[in-house]
Design a protein around this motif. Structure first.
Motif, mmCIF file in Angstrom:
data_model
loop_
_atom_site.group_PDB
_atom_site.id
_atom_site.type_symbol
_atom_site.label_atom_id
_atom_site.label_comp_id
_atom_site.label_asym_id
_atom_site.label_seq_id
_atom_site.Cartn_x
_atom_site.Cartn_y
_atom_site.Cartn_z
ATOM 1 N N HIS A 192 52.285 38.804 56.203
ATOM 2 C CA HIS A 192 50.946 38.786 56.801
ATOM 3 C C HIS A 192 50.282 37.429 56.541
ATOM 4 O O HIS A 192 50.548 36.798 55.521
ATOM 5 C CB HIS A 192 50.079 39.909 56.223
ATOM 6 C CG HIS A 192 50.537 41.287 56.623
ATOM 7 N ND1 HIS A 192 49.764 42.157 57.356
ATOM 8 C CD2 HIS A 192 51.709 41.931 56.391
ATOM 9 C CE1 HIS A 192 50.435 43.280 57.551
ATOM 10 N NE2 HIS A 192 51.618 43.175 56.976
ATOM 11 N N SER A 229 50.527 40.746 60.780
ATOM 12 C CA SER A 229 49.119 40.658 61.159
ATOM 13 C C SER A 229 48.582 39.286 60.801
ATOM 14 O O SER A 229 49.116 38.599 59.928
ATOM 15 C CB SER A 229 48.273 41.736 60.457
ATOM 16 O OG SER A 229 47.965 41.346 59.134
ATOM 17 N N ARG A 250 44.769 37.930 59.908
ATOM 18 C CA ARG A 250 43.399 38.370 59.671
ATOM 19 C C ARG A 250 42.542 37.227 59.156
ATOM 20 O O ARG A 250 43.063 36.245 58.646
ATOM 21 C CB ARG A 250 43.368 39.478 58.601
ATOM 22 C CG ARG A 250 44.103 40.734 58.978
ATOM 23 C CD ARG A 250 44.381 41.584 57.729
ATOM 24 N NE ARG A 250 45.440 42.555 57.993
ATOM 25 C CZ ARG A 250 45.228 43.786 58.439
ATOM 26 N NH1 ARG A 250 43.998 44.207 58.635
ATOM 27 N NH2 ARG A 250 46.226 44.599 58.691
#
Lengths: 126, 126
Positions: free
Chosen positions: B3, B38, B40
């Motif tokens: 991530h 992901s 973020r």
């Protein structure tokens, strides 16, 4: 005679200001920067030269066109108001010189690509 | 499960925070970002999620590896000390997850190329 002025916020930490000055030198050394007669750094506050002084240096060096690049990540007060105000004063002083402000760093779509390059190839950094 | 967490300073101006959130979304949409489960955004202060909360979101989503990218122009106190301190606390909490901090934005040599692109093709901006 087109000149490029990299405008950063300026910091009490002189090492940060030197990073910006080195960045201007690095840009000046790139082949694609050959269309600029000079690439200089200037600072909104806390460091020298100021924006008016940076513009004046370009004028003194014979600039007919000056691109002012805001080295800022977001379009806060500094980008939206402070830099344009300082540039406008010098533009008024030299109406025959084209002084324009370019988009700021954080506005570039390609920042996303650059970030992916950095997290992929961390060795490609200073 | 890798991530990517884009860490910005955070601003009282919510539009600036939204710029960072949109940047994370834009990165997530790039083909080269497909190796990240992901992408973020998190903030050092003034905006949510905080860095610990952002890391926790990655953990909750099943991360085994988290790259923390400092979206900062210079290596001031925030990059050198504050972000590492916050990351270390979460690393201690999850010793089996590889949480590493990548070089910050301003450290990339290619920022110079990006700036020349911006001043050359201002239309290529958001």
């Amino acid at each position: 005679m087109k000149h490029l002025l990299i405008v950063a916020h300026g910091s009490r930490r002189e090492a940060s200001n030197d990073e910006v000055r080195r960045l201007a030198e690095r840009i000046a050394g790139l082949p694609e920067a050959s269309r600029f007669s000079s690439v200089r750094a200037a600072f909104l506050e806390l460091a020298a030269p100021s924006i008016p002084d940076g513009i004046q240096q370009c004028v003194d060096a014979g600039a007919t066109q000056i691109a002012v690049f805001p080295y800022f990540l977001s379009a806060g007060r500094h980008v939206v108001s402070d830099i344009p105000t300082e540039v406008a004063v010098k533009q008024q002083e030299y109406p025959d010189i084209d002084i324009h402000i370019t988009p700021w760093l954080g506005s570039a779509d390609t920042v996303a690509d650059l970030i992916l390059q950095i997290v992929k190839h961390p060795e490609h950094t200073a």
